[in-house]
Design a protein around this motif. Structure first.
Motif, PDB file in Angstrom:
ATOM      1  N   CYS A   1       0.852  -1.186   0.000  1.00  0.00           N
ATOM      2  CA  CYS A   1       0.000   0.000   0.000  1.00  0.00           C
ATOM      3  C   CYS A   1       0.883   1.230   0.000  1.00  0.00           C
ATOM      4  O   CYS A   1       2.072   1.161   0.308  1.00  0.00           O
ATOM      5  CB  CYS A   1      -0.945   0.002   1.196  1.00  0.00           C
ATOM      6  N   VAL A   2       0.297   2.356  -0.348  1.00  0.00           N
ATOM      7  CA  VAL A   2       1.013   3.629  -0.324  1.00  0.00           C
ATOM      8  C   VAL A   2       1.196   4.045   1.120  1.00  0.00           C
ATOM      9  O   VAL A   2       0.269   3.989   1.925  1.00  0.00           O
ATOM     10  CB  VAL A   2       0.224   4.700  -1.097  1.00  0.00           C
TER      11      VAL A   2
ATOM     12  N   VAL B   1       5.304  -2.758   2.179  1.00  0.00           N
ATOM     13  CA  VAL B   1       5.132  -4.079   1.576  1.00  0.00           C
ATOM     14  C   VAL B   1       5.014  -5.106   2.680  1.00  0.00           C
ATOM     15  O   VAL B   1       5.867  -5.181   3.569  1.00  0.00           O
ATOM     16  CB  VAL B   1       6.323  -4.434   0.649  1.00  0.00           C
ATOM     17  N   ARG B   2       3.961  -5.892   2.618  1.00  0.00           N
ATOM     18  CA  ARG B   2       3.741  -6.967   3.593  1.00  0.00           C
ATOM     19  C   ARG B   2       4.451  -8.205   3.073  1.00  0.00           C
ATOM     20  O   ARG B   2       4.321  -8.580   1.916  1.00  0.00           O
ATOM     21  CB  ARG B   2       2.244  -7.229   3.733  1.00  0.00           C
TER      22      ARG B   2
ATOM     23  N   VAL C   1       7.886  -4.037   5.268  1.00  0.00           N
ATOM     24  CA  VAL C   1       9.070  -3.307   4.830  1.00  0.00           C
ATOM     25  C   VAL C   1       8.616  -1.944   4.323  1.00  0.00           C
ATOM     26  O   VAL C   1       7.665  -1.850   3.547  1.00  0.00           O
ATOM     27  CB  VAL C   1       9.814  -4.072   3.717  1.00  0.00           C
ATOM     28  N   HIS C   2       9.289  -0.881   4.767  1.00  0.00           N
ATOM     29  CA  HIS C   2       8.976   0.497   4.379  1.00  0.00           C
ATOM     30  C   HIS C   2      10.022   0.949   3.357  1.00  0.00           C
ATOM     31  O   HIS C   2      11.219   0.988   3.656  1.00  0.00           O
ATOM     32  CB  HIS C   2       9.012   1.374   5.627  1.00  0.00           C
ATOM     33  N   LEU C   3       9.556   1.285   2.137  1.00  0.00           N
ATOM     34  CA  LEU C   3      10.463   1.611   1.038  1.00  0.00           C
ATOM     35  C   LEU C   3      10.138   2.972   0.423  1.00  0.00           C
ATOM     36  O   LEU C   3       8.977   3.272   0.167  1.00  0.00           O
ATOM     37  CB  LEU C   3      10.332   0.571  -0.085  1.00  0.00           C
ATOM     38  N   PRO C   4      11.170   3.787   0.116  1.00  0.00           N
ATOM     39  CA  PRO C   4      10.961   5.009  -0.662  1.00  0.00           C
ATOM     40  C   PRO C   4      11.033   4.663  -2.156  1.00  0.00           C
ATOM     41  O   PRO C   4      11.239   3.496  -2.525  1.00  0.00           O
ATOM     42  CB  PRO C   4      12.135   5.894  -0.243  1.00  0.00           C
TER      43      PRO C   4
ATOM     44  N   ASP D   1      -1.837   9.308   7.699  1.00  0.00           N
ATOM     45  CA  ASP D   1      -0.546   8.615   7.818  1.00  0.00           C
ATOM     46  C   ASP D   1      -0.138   8.312   9.252  1.00  0.00           C
ATOM     47  O   ASP D   1       1.046   8.205   9.556  1.00  0.00           O
ATOM     48  CB  ASP D   1       0.579   9.414   7.141  1.00  0.00           C
ATOM     49  N   THR D   2      -1.086   8.169  10.153  1.00  0.00           N
ATOM     50  CA  THR D   2      -0.734   7.914  11.553  1.00  0.00           C
ATOM     51  C   THR D   2      -0.963   6.468  11.986  1.00  0.00           C
ATOM     52  O   THR D   2      -0.449   6.054  13.013  1.00  0.00           O
ATOM     53  CB  THR D   2      -1.537   8.821  12.501  1.00  0.00           C
ATOM     54  N   ARG D   3      -1.749   5.708  11.208  1.00  0.00           N
ATOM     55  CA  ARG D   3      -2.069   4.327  11.605  1.00  0.00           C
ATOM     56  C   ARG D   3      -1.922   3.365  10.430  1.00  0.00           C
ATOM     57  O   ARG D   3      -2.295   3.678   9.309  1.00  0.00           O
ATOM     58  CB  ARG D   3      -3.492   4.246  12.136  1.00  0.00           C
ATOM     59  N   LEU D   4      -1.404   2.197  10.747  1.00  0.00           N
ATOM     60  CA  LEU D   4      -1.301   1.095   9.799  1.00  0.00           C
ATOM     61  C   LEU D   4      -2.308   0.042  10.236  1.00  0.00           C
ATOM     62  O   LEU D   4      -2.399  -0.282  11.421  1.00  0.00           O
ATOM     63  CB  LEU D   4       0.114   0.505   9.831  1.00  0.00           C
TER      64      LEU D   4
END
Length: 76
Positions: free
Chosen positions: A10-11, A19-20, A27-30, A55-58
């Motif tokens: 997801c964005v 990415v799950r 994983v958090h990717l730019p 952008d405060t909750r996943l």
């Protein structure tokens, strides 16, 4: 950066991607693909992933025939 066995994406905040992966990690990717962070989650085989509009909750969901769960995590 190659993410092995991606299971969903997801964005994320600031034009990044979350990415799950199969092994209970996110994983958090730019845009350049270098890993910003890796987060471990307490959910076996999550199904869906999304980030709140502010952008405060996943949020992660698990939808199996026997178990339906929704987990929330704070984004840092």
């Amino acid at each position: 950066m190659l993410v092995k066995e991606p299971r969903g994406a997801c964005v994320g905040p600031d034009d990044t991607v979350l990415v799950r992966r199969k092994n209970k990690t996110i994983v958090h990717l730019p845009a350049d693909g270098n890993i910003l962070a890796t987060f471990h989650v307490d959910m076996v085989l999550p199904c869906s992933i999304c980030v709140s509009k502010d952008d405060t909750r996943l949020a992660l969901s698990k939808c199996t025939l026997s178990t339906k769960k929704l987990h929330f995590y704070m984004c840092i």
